[in-house]
Write a protein that holds these residues in place. Structure first.
Motif, mmCIF file in Angstrom:
data_model
loop_
_atom_site.group_PDB
_atom_site.id
_atom_site.type_symbol
_atom_site.label_atom_id
_atom_site.label_comp_id
_atom_site.label_asym_id
_atom_site.label_seq_id
_atom_site.Cartn_x
_atom_site.Cartn_y
_atom_site.Cartn_z
ATOM 1 N N UNK A 175 -13.899 26.319 3.573
ATOM 2 C CA UNK A 175 -13.588 26.236 4.996
ATOM 3 C C UNK A 175 -13.510 24.769 5.429
ATOM 4 N N UNK A 176 -14.454 23.975 4.942
ATOM 5 C CA UNK A 176 -14.458 22.549 5.288
ATOM 6 C C UNK A 176 -13.203 21.863 4.730
ATOM 7 N N UNK A 177 -12.841 22.238 3.509
ATOM 8 C CA UNK A 177 -11.650 21.636 2.897
ATOM 9 C C UNK A 177 -10.398 21.919 3.713
ATOM 10 N N UNK A 178 -10.372 23.124 4.296
ATOM 11 C CA UNK A 178 -9.186 23.518 5.065
ATOM 12 C C UNK A 178 -9.045 22.716 6.356
ATOM 13 N N UNK A 179 -10.093 21.965 6.732
ATOM 14 C CA UNK A 179 -10.008 21.148 7.952
ATOM 15 C C UNK A 179 -9.130 19.922 7.763
ATOM 16 N N UNK A 180 -8.887 19.557 6.515
ATOM 17 C CA UNK A 180 -8.200 18.284 6.254
ATOM 18 C C UNK A 180 -6.819 18.518 5.651
ATOM 19 N N UNK A 181 -5.910 17.584 5.915
ATOM 20 C CA UNK A 181 -4.599 17.701 5.263
ATOM 21 C C UNK A 181 -4.779 17.611 3.749
ATOM 22 N N UNK A 182 -4.183 18.545 3.036
ATOM 23 C CA UNK A 182 -4.444 18.610 1.587
ATOM 24 C C UNK A 182 -4.026 17.334 0.868
ATOM 25 N N UNK A 183 -3.008 16.636 1.413
ATOM 26 C CA UNK A 183 -2.554 15.430 0.712
ATOM 27 C C UNK A 183 -3.550 14.280 0.843
#
Ligand code: ATP
Ligand code: MG
Length: 260
Positions: free
Chosen positions: A241-249
């Motif tokens: 969930x935390x990872x999804x907060x940031x642009x993947x690039x």
């Protein structure tokens, strides 16, 4: 340390493949420990004082923990190439060790004698780096700088006792950050620090992702994001969930921090 996220194929400025917590998400693991340092600026600090500050040491590479930070630095430099860049370090949840990782990553960057590192405490509610590094922020910190247009950024940069490592402490504590991190002044500051000095690495110590949008807002100012998950403290679902907060690039990966 395993480093599955950043491999040779993701060097330079190529966009990163999206990272998932259960597969290629682990950037490295920081073991528990008390890494130390021996040199200081302006006055050398005794080992005991550096241990208190939980700082790695440049001649301490045999130690597992110092090695983990060197590896993390190397991976980011592989991604960033020759340019200087801004890295946001943020914990998944409070207490995961984000500030510990940010501080030691900054120290690892500063070990390169041709480079400087600047650690900026962007946790407005719970700033901790001035305490951890025992810096007396008499002239204020980031929040004071953002509030007061008469302040120059140089007024709020302090030496830390580690050569070439400067700190902008959090400054005045703020419960509500409002527009501070999305302000023109904040963007102009990070852009000028990145642009003016190509020998300088900027590390933003962000607040935890859970509980506030600040980490996401700060990621807009950063080139890379390093997420810190406290080993055994947060679930895989929480990490994802935390990872999804940031642009993947921008997401360089997840550090598993094994705090004592
Ligand atoms: N791998 C480690 N080895 C030794 N000490 C550690 C390690 N990780 C964290 N610590 C210590 O644990 C405490 C909490 O860590 P830290 O302040 O970095 O967490 P945080 O996620 O930034 O918390 P906050 O939510 O308050 O910002 C600090 O005293 C820090 O020095
Ligand atoms: Mg913190």
């Amino acid at each position: 340390m395993t480093a599955k996220t950043m491999n040779k194929q993701t060097r330079q400025r190529a966009p990163l493949a999206p990272v998932t917590a259960d597969s290629a998400g682990v950037l490295g693991t920081v073991p528990a420990g008390h890494a130390i340092s021996r040199y200081a600026e302006p006055e050398p600090l005794p080992v005991r004082k550096l241990e208190e500050r939980r700082l790695i040491h440049r001649h301490d590479w045999v130690r597992v923990q110092a090695d983990a930070f060197r590896e993390l630095r190397t991976r980011l430099v592989e991604l960033g190439g020759e340019r200087s860049f801004v890295t946001l370090v943020a914990s998944v949840a409070p207490g995961c060790g984000g500030s510990f990782v940010a501080r030691n990553l900054a120290a690892a960057f500063a070990f390169d004698e041709s480079k400087k590192a600047l650690l900026i405490d962007c946790n407005a509610r719970h700033p901790s780096q001035h305490t951890a590094l025992e810096v007396e922020a008499t002239g204020g910190g980031l929040m004071d700088y953002l509030d007061d247009p008469s302040l120059d950024v140089g007024d709020v940069v302090y030496p830390t006792g580690v050569p070439r490592l400067g700190l902008i402490p959090g400054g005045r504590v703020r419960e509500i950050t409002g527009e501070a991190f999305s302000s023109f002044r904040m963007r102009a500051m990070t852009d000028s620090l990145r642009g003016l000095y190509n020998d300088r690495y900027v590390i933003l110590d962000g607040p935890p992702v859970q509980g506030s949008p600040d980490a996401r807002i700060l990621s807009e100012l950063a080139d890379f994001v390093v997420l810190v998950a406290g080993y055994g403290r947060v679930s895989t679902a929480a990490v994802e969930k935390a990872m999804a907060s940031f642009p993947s690039e921008k997401l360089a990966g997840v550090v598993l921090n094994n705090s004592p």
